[in-house]
Design a protein around this motif. Structure first.
Motif, PDB file in Angstrom:
ATOM      1  N   UNK A 122       0.811  -1.207   0.000  1.00 25.22           N
ATOM      2  CA  UNK A 122       0.000   0.000   0.000  1.00 25.22           C
ATOM      3  C   UNK A 122       0.851   1.266   0.000  1.00 25.22           C
ATOM      4  N   UNK A 123       1.947   1.235   0.763  1.00 26.71           N
ATOM      5  CA  UNK A 123       2.852   2.390   0.843  1.00 26.71           C
ATOM      6  C   UNK A 123       3.457   2.697  -0.524  1.00 26.71           C
ATOM      7  N   UNK A 124       3.866   1.652  -1.246  1.00 23.00           N
ATOM      8  CA  UNK A 124       4.497   1.850  -2.553  1.00 23.00           C
ATOM      9  C   UNK A 124       3.472   2.233  -3.611  1.00 23.00           C
ATOM     10  N   UNK A 140       2.292  -1.642 -14.938  1.00 29.22           N
ATOM     11  CA  UNK A 140       3.469  -2.514 -14.809  1.00 29.22           C
ATOM     12  C   UNK A 140       4.059  -2.378 -13.412  1.00 29.22           C
ATOM     13  N   UNK A 141       4.159  -1.139 -12.939  1.00 29.75           N
ATOM     14  CA  UNK A 141       4.707  -0.891 -11.604  1.00 29.75           C
ATOM     15  C   UNK A 141       3.896  -1.559 -10.515  1.00 29.75           C
ATOM     16  N   UNK A 142       2.576  -1.529 -10.652  1.00 30.71           N
ATOM     17  CA  UNK A 142       1.719  -2.153  -9.636  1.00 30.71           C
ATOM     18  C   UNK A 142       1.955  -3.670  -9.602  1.00 30.71           C
ATOM     19  N   UNK A 143       2.125  -4.285 -10.766  1.00 30.77           N
ATOM     20  CA  UNK A 143       2.415  -5.720 -10.806  1.00 30.77           C
ATOM     21  C   UNK A 143       3.745  -6.018 -10.133  1.00 30.77           C
ATOM     22  N   UNK A 178      11.727   3.198 -11.523  1.00 32.38           N
ATOM     23  CA  UNK A 178      10.883   4.186 -10.853  1.00 32.38           C
ATOM     24  C   UNK A 178      10.596   3.752  -9.419  1.00 32.38           C
ATOM     25  N   UNK A 179      10.259   2.491  -9.227  1.00 29.16           N
ATOM     26  CA  UNK A 179       9.971   1.969  -7.883  1.00 29.16           C
ATOM     27  C   UNK A 179      11.204   2.079  -6.993  1.00 29.16           C
ATOM     28  N   UNK A 181      13.173   4.367  -6.763  1.00 24.09           N
ATOM     29  CA  UNK A 181      13.345   5.728  -6.247  1.00 24.09           C
ATOM     30  C   UNK A 181      12.426   5.998  -5.063  1.00 24.09           C
ATOM     31  N   UNK A 182      11.569   5.036  -4.712  1.00 25.08           N
ATOM     32  CA  UNK A 182      10.590   5.247  -3.646  1.00 25.08           C
ATOM     33  C   UNK A 182      11.212   5.000  -2.280  1.00 25.08           C
ATOM     34  N   UNK A 183      10.461   5.423  -1.264  1.00 21.23           N
ATOM     35  CA  UNK A 183      10.804   5.092   0.115  1.00 21.23           C
ATOM     36  C   UNK A 183      10.087   3.796   0.494  1.00 21.23           C
ATOM     37  N   UNK A 184      10.711   2.927   1.290  1.00 20.51           N
ATOM     38  CA  UNK A 184      12.034   3.067   1.897  1.00 20.51           C
ATOM     39  C   UNK A 184      13.148   2.846   0.881  1.00 20.51           C
ATOM     40  N   UNK A 185      14.249   3.550   1.073  1.00 27.93           N
ATOM     41  CA  UNK A 185      15.374   3.455   0.154  1.00 27.93           C
ATOM     42  C   UNK A 185      15.877   2.022   0.074  1.00 27.93           C
ATOM     43  N   UNK A 186      16.121   1.573  -1.158  1.00 22.80           N
ATOM     44  CA  UNK A 186      16.604   0.212  -1.378  1.00 22.80           C
ATOM     45  C   UNK A 186      15.514  -0.752  -1.804  1.00 22.80           C
ATOM     46  N   UNK A 187      14.252  -0.313  -1.751  1.00 18.78           N
ATOM     47  CA  UNK A 187      13.157  -1.195  -2.122  1.00 18.78           C
ATOM     48  C   UNK A 187      13.180  -1.442  -3.631  1.00 18.78           C
TER      49      UNK A 187
END
Length: 474
Positions: A122-124, A140-143, A178-179, A181-187
């Motif tokens: 949910x956070x991502x 694509x990102x959601x998958x 793209x993903x 670049x999201x928080x938490x870093x490294x995901x």
């Protein structure tokens, strides 16, 4: 040269995404637990809805009950709109009563405070909706987000994900980047090295020396600091600082969200064998919301209300309840249709196990049942199939073929692991030997493919396994 104005009529086709259609699409991709929470909220807000298994001895609702429900909803600062209520994360109508334009998403931190706690997924997803307006990239990102493990790593092969979705590998890579670049870093990392690299780049600390250090994490694991100094070209003090910085990073960024509620995977469809040897697919009654539109109550209230405001609220409640019952019925039929086709294409799996899992894509299912690939993707998200006491996520059954044959990549990886698990300490199998063994079994796979799948399974090379066996024997 003269200029003139002309009026021309052109005919064309376009798809209008009504609020009801948008909500129906979102309703389709909800998990069993999310759907149950959504239906519970609808029962609370709409007095014309009732649970299908309600006790027949309970007193029927009255006009006073309806008016209290209207008053409660009015005091909440909104109104009942025709069609569905906003799903989690969507804006609701304000005190003015005007429905919002579009479907504004709450910011992740605000959504978390409302929900009490939020999952990594949910956070991502909240960040994804804010990060890009490209619907294809977001799909694509959601998958990919739903493919991450609890530590935040992408364990699926990206090429297989692209093949399953029927998109170019470059688009899948763009969505993954793209993903990342999201928080938490490294995901969104595919291995530990990439996870640490993402975090170091964010801190602007990914210099050549640090890059060299990450390329030999095996030396760090063995605490061979002399070799690391030579490899990185730094002195002992600088190396100590670099190692200290590495240890301050988070190797499993997704674990910060494990305290969020975890829902047990419940099968949405059940598979059982028939007497003829085929398989019967049925919806799991435990995952079907029992919700009805109370038409007799509607008729009773319709005769009693006098004020236009009450009549308008009653009409809106009726339309919302009608939409929900129809949408839930359509959702169930769609899930059953997709599950039935999955079982049809994967009969060998249900008969013989994972070693017989066939290659299957969203497109191959969509073409047979006459639906769009995006619909199949939404159905497969957060849904599961139960068989013989086991529960399998629907996405498990979608797997691209290996480059050399018609075998599912998942089946090949499973067989590689079986062969390595069964090897004798004195007879460790090389990647070439594994390829030859599988070729004898009718699985035509190249040595390089074996190596790629073995690494994806995080199994050491044959040389490393031999050294490990010698160490254990000594």
């Amino acid at each position: 040269m003269s200029s003139m104005q002309r009026l021309e009529l052109r005919q064309g086709q376009s798809l209008v995404m009504t609020p009801q259609l948008v909500q129906s699409i979102k309703l389709l991709q909800l998990s069993h637990a999310e759907l149950a929470a959504y239906v519970e909220a609808e029962l609370e807000r709409n007095p014309l809805l009732q649970e299908g298994d309600v006790n027949g001895d309970a007193p029927p609702p009255s006009l006073a009950d309806f008016l209290r429900a209207k008053q409660k909803y009015t005091e909440a600062g909104s109104r009942m709109v025709p069609g569905p209520a906003p799903l989690r994360g969507e804006a609701v109508a304000g005190a003015s009563g005007q429905a919002p334009a579009g479907h504004t998403e709450l910011k992740p931190e605000l959504e978390a405070s409302i929900a009490g706690s939020v999952s990594l997924t949910g956070h991502l997803e909240g960040q994804l909706d804010l990060a890009s307006a490209d619907s294809r990239l977001r799909a694509i990102g959601r998958d990919l987000i739903h493919s991450l493990d609890e530590a935040g790593y992408l364990t699926d092969d990206l090429a297989e994900v692209a093949a399953r979705l029927g998109v170019p590998l470059a688009e899948a890579e763009a969505a993954l980047h793209l993903i990342q670049t999201f928080e938490p870093a490294g995901v969104g990392a595919r291995n530990l090295r990439e996870c640490l690299e993402i975090q170091l780049k964010e801190r602007d600390r990914f210099d050549p020396a640090m890059q060299a250090l990450l390329s030999r994490l095996d030396l760090l694991a063995r605490q061979d600091f002399a070799a690391l100094q030579r490899h990185c070209g730094v002195d002992r003090e600088n190396l100590a600082d670099m190692i200290a910085e590495i240890r301050r990073l988070e190797p499993k960024p997704g674990l910060a969200f494990v305290s969020a509620p975890i829902h047990v995977l419940v099968p949405d469809a059940l598979v059982r064998s028939s007497t003829e040897g085929s398989f019967i697919v049925e919806l799991n009654p435990e995952t079907l919301p029992r919700i009805l539109l109370n038409r007799s109550y509607y008729a009773e209230v319709a005769k009693a209300v006098r004020q236009e405001e009450d009549k308008s609220f009653l009409s809106d409640c009726f339309q919302a309840a009608s939409w929900l019952t129809r949408s839930l019925d359509q959702r169930a039929k769609t899930i059953l249709k997709v599950a039935t086709e999955i079982v049809s294409q994967q009969q060998s799996f249900f008969s013989e196990g994972i070693g017989s899992l066939r290659p299957m894509t969203l497109k191959s299912v969509a073409e047979v049942i006459g639906m769009h690939e995006s619909t199949i993707s939404r159905v497969a998200a957060n849904k599961a199939i139960g068989h013989a006491g086991m529960t399998y996520p629907m996405k498990f059954f979608f797997s691209a073929a290996t480059g050399e044959g018609e075998h599912s990549a998942k089946a090949v990886r499973h067989r590689i692991k079986q062969l390595i698990d069964a090897e004798e300490p004195s007879d460790v199998l090389s990647d070439e030997a594994l390829a030859q063994k599988m070729k004898a079994e009718g699985i035509d796979v190249a040595r390089r493919t074996v190596a790629k799948y073995r690494e994806a399974l995080r199994i050491p090379s044959s040389a490393e396994r031999r050294r490990r066996n010698r160490y254990r024997a000594s």
